[in-house]
Design an enzyme around this catalytic site. Structure first.
Site, PDB file in Angstrom:
ATOM      1  N   LYS A   1       5.540  30.634  19.856  1.00  0.00           N
ATOM      2  CA  LYS A   1       5.886  30.609  18.435  1.00  0.00           C
ATOM      3  C   LYS A   1       7.393  30.662  18.223  1.00  0.00           C
ATOM      4  CE  LYS A   1       6.406  32.834  14.227  1.00  0.00           C
ATOM      5  NZ  LYS A   1       7.324  33.887  13.741  1.00  0.00           N
TER       6      LYS A   1
ATOM      7  N   ASP B   1       1.996  31.231  13.279  1.00  0.00           N
ATOM      8  CA  ASP B   1       1.891  32.683  13.185  1.00  0.00           C
ATOM      9  C   ASP B   1       0.518  33.031  12.631  1.00  0.00           C
ATOM     10  OD1 ASP B   1       1.997  32.060  10.498  1.00  0.00           O
ATOM     11  OD2 ASP B   1       3.792  33.238  10.062  1.00  0.00           O
TER      12      ASP B   1
END
Length: 273
Positions: free
Chosen positions: A212, A231
């Protein structure tokens, strides 16, 4: 001072989009932004935006920074009109631009962002800059601090960074800074990497950089528009609205823009609920 008319451009939406944490609204329709060692004041009334800087700074720094040469209206036109969710998300955040930010600053910023909220991230970055950056004064007398260079941050210890509120991320900051100072990872080579997936893999060699965080750096610094940071909130959207998977093929080269529309939409919707 430069005044221009811009479509698909909103200082408010950019400020709240989660891309940068050194931009803030100082009064209604007035913003200040610190990027690296640069300071900028901006105002917006409708589509009219005023940049309080010289012609050279505007053309050489802020035009690429805000991606002003790109036509975001064309990107929005590519959205499948039958995708009601994505159409609504794009309408909500149609003024967002994918910023071209400094690579080093984004590496440190998104290491700090892990398991953190926007208010705390801003505070951590402010304290980091005041402790290790250089004090500057803008042309209109505004005091600010530059983002610390790798050499400046290289003097920090894990204990000092923990004292600034970095928590467990302090170790990542120290180890990543040392990796870059020692040349184990080259910022110049990352800038020159043409392919998104190769750049992502290289970034993930840095301490604390997972998928991420690497995607955020690829998108907001290297401008790899296929990067799609996932996320918790994005994962929930994918599970609810795209059970067969996000239509990556349709949005090839634009996935990062679509991610930002979704992220901003979810952020603003949560405040309304």
């Amino acid at each position: 001072m430069i005044t221009v008319e811009l479509d698909n451009f909103s200082l408010k939406e950019i400020c709240q989009s989660g891309q940068c944490f050194r931009m803030r609204e100082t009064e209604e329709n007035t913003y200040e932004l610190i990027a690296g060692d640069q300071y900028l004041k901006l105002t917006q009334e409708g589509t009219i935006v005023t940049f309080y800087c010289s012609d050279v700074e505007f053309l050489c720094y802020w035009v690429p920074y805000f991606d002003l040469d790109a036509d975001y209206g064309r990107y929005i036109e590519k959205i499948n009109p039958r995708d009601r969710y994505l159409c609504a998300a794009a309408a909500s955040g149609s003024g967002i631009r994918i910023l071209r930010q400094d690579l080093w600053e984004m590496i440190i910023t998104f290491l700090i962002s892990q398991q953190n909220n926007i208010t705390r991230i801003r505070g951590c970055i402010d304290r980091l800059c005041k402790r290790y950056g250089e004090k500057k004064v803008s042309l209109d007398g505004m005091e600010y601090w530059s983002f610390p260079t790798p050499q400046q941050l290289g003097t920090a210890t894990e204990e000092e960074l923990r004292a600034l509120g970095m928590g467990y991320r302090a170790r990542y900051l120290v180890e990543t800074t040392q990796s870059i100072l020692k040349g184990e990872i080259s910022l110049e080579k990352l800038y020159n990497m043409r392919y998104y997936r190769r750049a992502k893999q290289e970034l993930m060699k840095l301490s604390g950089v997972g998928e991420k965080v690497a995607d955020c750096i690829c998108l907001f610094a290297l401008h790899h528009m296929d990067a799609f940071p996932i996320d918790t909130h994005i994962r929930q959207v994918l599970d609810e609205h795209y059970k067969r998977g996000f239509p990556n093929r349709r949005y090839h080269g634009l996935r990062g823009i679509m991610q930002q529309y979704i992220f901003y939409y979810e952020l603003t919707q949560r405040f309304r609920r």
